[in-house]
Scaffold this active site. Sequence first.
Site, short mmCIF file in Angstrom:
data_model
loop_
_atom_site.label_atom_id
_atom_site.label_comp_id
_atom_site.label_asym_id
_atom_site.label_seq_id
_atom_site.Cartn_x
_atom_site.Cartn_y
_atom_site.Cartn_z
N THR A 1 66.80 53.46 44.50
CA THR A 1 65.61 54.27 44.78
C THR A 1 65.13 54.70 43.39
O THR A 1 65.97 54.92 42.50
CB THR A 1 65.93 55.51 45.65
OG1 THR A 1 66.88 56.32 44.95
CG2 THR A 1 66.50 55.14 47.00
N HIS A 2 63.85 54.80 43.21
CA HIS A 2 63.27 55.08 41.89
C HIS A 2 63.73 54.08 40.84
O HIS A 2 63.80 54.40 39.65
CB HIS A 2 63.63 56.50 41.40
CG HIS A 2 63.45 57.56 42.44
ND1 HIS A 2 62.27 58.23 42.63
CD2 HIS A 2 64.31 58.03 43.38
CE1 HIS A 2 62.41 59.09 43.63
NE2 HIS A 2 63.63 58.98 44.11
N GLN B 1 26.29 34.33 54.77
CA GLN B 1 26.77 33.05 54.24
C GLN B 1 27.89 33.29 53.21
O GLN B 1 28.71 32.42 52.95
CB GLN B 1 25.60 32.30 53.61
CG GLN B 1 25.95 30.95 53.03
CD GLN B 1 24.71 30.11 52.76
OE1 GLN B 1 24.08 29.59 53.68
NE2 GLN B 1 24.34 29.99 51.50
N SER C 1 24.89 26.03 51.09
CA SER C 1 26.30 26.38 51.26
C SER C 1 27.15 25.14 51.45
O SER C 1 28.35 25.22 51.69
CB SER C 1 26.48 27.33 52.45
OG SER C 1 25.88 26.79 53.61
N SER D 1 58.94 28.06 27.58
CA SER D 1 57.96 28.56 26.63
C SER D 1 57.69 27.46 25.62
O SER D 1 58.56 26.65 25.32
CB SER D 1 58.54 29.79 25.93
OG SER D 1 57.92 29.95 24.67
N LYS E 1 32.19 33.05 53.68
CA LYS E 1 33.11 31.91 53.71
C LYS E 1 33.98 31.73 52.47
O LYS E 1 35.20 31.60 52.58
CB LYS E 1 32.32 30.62 53.98
CG LYS E 1 31.92 30.50 55.45
CD LYS E 1 31.07 29.32 55.71
CE LYS E 1 29.63 29.59 56.03
NZ LYS E 1 29.17 30.92 56.38
N LYS F 1 63.69 30.40 26.73
CA LYS F 1 62.99 31.02 27.86
C LYS F 1 63.01 30.21 29.14
O LYS F 1 62.93 28.99 29.14
CB LYS F 1 61.53 31.29 27.48
CG LYS F 1 61.39 32.27 26.34
CD LYS F 1 61.18 33.67 26.80
CE LYS F 1 59.73 33.87 27.16
NZ LYS F 1 59.50 35.23 27.58
N TYR G 1 21.86 38.24 62.51
CA TYR G 1 22.22 37.42 61.36
C TYR G 1 21.37 37.76 60.14
O TYR G 1 20.17 38.00 60.25
CB TYR G 1 22.07 35.93 61.69
CG TYR G 1 22.42 35.03 60.51
CD1 TYR G 1 23.73 34.66 60.27
CD2 TYR G 1 21.44 34.60 59.62
CE1 TYR G 1 24.07 33.87 59.18
CE2 TYR G 1 21.77 33.80 58.53
CZ TYR G 1 23.08 33.45 58.30
OH TYR G 1 23.41 32.67 57.23
N ASN H 1 60.90 31.09 32.50
CA ASN H 1 59.99 32.11 33.04
C ASN H 1 59.76 31.92 34.54
O ASN H 1 59.62 30.80 35.02
CB ASN H 1 58.64 32.04 32.32
CG ASN H 1 58.77 32.33 30.84
OD1 ASN H 1 59.65 33.09 30.43
ND2 ASN H 1 57.90 31.73 30.04
N GLU I 1 55.20 35.32 39.23
CA GLU I 1 54.16 36.08 38.52
C GLU I 1 52.77 35.71 39.01
O GLU I 1 51.90 36.56 39.18
CB GLU I 1 54.26 35.82 37.01
CG GLU I 1 55.47 36.49 36.38
CD GLU I 1 55.74 35.98 34.97
OE1 GLU I 1 54.79 35.76 34.22
OE2 GLU I 1 56.92 35.81 34.63
N ASN J 1 22.83 30.11 63.85
CA ASN J 1 23.52 31.40 63.80
C ASN J 1 24.75 31.43 64.71
O ASN J 1 25.80 31.92 64.31
CB ASN J 1 22.55 32.53 64.19
CG ASN J 1 21.41 32.62 63.21
OD1 ASN J 1 21.43 31.99 62.15
ND2 ASN J 1 20.38 33.41 63.54
N1 ARG Z 1 24.69 28.18 56.02
C1 ARG Z 1 24.47 29.31 56.87
C2 ARG Z 1 25.68 30.26 56.78
O1 ARG Z 1 26.68 29.86 56.30
C3 ARG Z 1 24.28 28.85 58.28
C4 ARG Z 1 23.49 29.76 59.11
C5 ARG Z 1 22.06 29.71 58.72
N2 ARG Z 1 21.23 30.47 59.61
C6 ARG Z 1 20.02 30.85 59.25
N3 ARG Z 1 19.37 31.56 60.10
N4 ARG Z 1 19.53 30.55 58.09
O2 ARG Z 1 25.61 31.39 57.19
#
Ligand code: ARG
Length: 458
Positions: free
Chosen positions: A155-156, A322, A23, A277, A325, A283, A317, A285, A290, A110
């Site tokens: 409205t509408h 993971q 990650s 454009s 994120k 144009k 966990y 835009n 958008e 964790n």
């Molecule tokens: N890279 C992991 C995550 O983003 C970190 C936690 C890893 N924990 C584990 N027990 N493998 O969640």
Amino acid sequence: MAKMWAGRTAGDTSKIADEFNASIGFDSRMYKEDITGSIAHAKMLAKQGIIAPEEADTLCEALAVILEDIASGRLPIDPNAEDIHMFVEEVLTSRVGDVGKKLHTARSRNDQVALDLRMYLMNRVDELSERIYSLITALTDQAERHKEAIMPGYTHLQRAQPIMFGHHLMAYAMMLLRDADRLADCKRRMNVSPIGCCALAGTTYDTDRYFEAEQLGFDDIARNSLDGVSDRDFVVELLSDISILMMHLSRLSEEIILWSSWEFGFVELSDAYTTGSSIMPQKKNSDMAELVRGKTGRVYGDLMAALTMLKGLPLAYNKDMQEDKEGVFDAVDTAEMSLEVFVGMISTMKVKPENMKAAAQRGFINATDLADYLTKKGMPFRSAYKISGSIVAYCIEHGQVLEDLPLSTYQEFSDIFEEDLYEDIDLYTCVNKRNSVGGTSVPSIESQINYVRRKCNG
Ligand code: ARG
């Protein structure tokens, strides 16, 4: 290279498994939070006598240097590391030797990752709120400038009643105030430290979770270790709040796109926020609006991905987590950029009150007021309604508007009409008569502006 967690497993993982598992590509942006968390952890371990004070000093000093080195670019993040937590610990150990290996006492990745993510997102929430307030200010300033610009209210998407453009803009200011409020509320629940929950069950070491949380500026600690490491409600909540924010920006985008079309001609966006454009020279835009409208879809996708990822997970966990994120980072980045673009676009937007007024006149949105005029002079409303309707039909047929029709023509429909009718159907009068609290009259808009400005400064 041997993994730090190699022990139970002896054989090397395959290259593709390493890549799949890693990650570092997206969690390295939390390096500052990771290191700050580790410094607090080392201090707590020393305070509790789990490591020696000199050992904590060595760790803290080295961590501070690593932080500086990463920030300055002297220490590039190794793309082959598994994640940011492993990377920092590996660098630390390579720099200070065996004592580096003590940092992870009474801690697990964790609780570490849950901590880092909370800290990182809390900072981002602050930045987002600031941008929301800037946009509210831009809207409020435009609203003040155009608190007397009459436009058709719809409205509408059919012309309904006359309103002031300032009133319309203040509706968005109110929506954004709620967005800021939701983020503040989300941050309140995010502001809970999971560190010390360890892998899932707490620890046999005599740790001080309150001390660690306090050093990191948290208001509270997670009260159940399983919940502490498996809770990602704050991610889902933030994604929901950002989705609502984007929905608001998307509605405003849609109006801006309509308003800046030739058909409406209510506003003209500055060249700085439009594109041309490649083939059609005429144009201009509204690409920014958008794009914001389009990007709203991907933020909703981020929210759905997080909800779906979490829904089947047993405690505590699981590696699925993971996946929390990238989506939330994407949503925060997207919202932040959208807000920034909007602040510039709204504050430089040129408003065209003459076109708004012309549209308001062509919509006969004062026809109700014309009927009310007759009613006030004693005619039953149904009859007044009918006569007003016939006058509107006459105007349409002759390409005229109610305000410009001569009195003699009015009197052909009813001899009740007198010169004072023009005052009653004047669009400005129509708007300002709507002076109920929260209505579109100028004093009401002014009090909305004061309310919003007070909220922004308090
Ligand atoms: N890279 C992991 C995550 O983003 C970190 C936690 C890893 N924990 C584990 N027990 N493998 O969640």
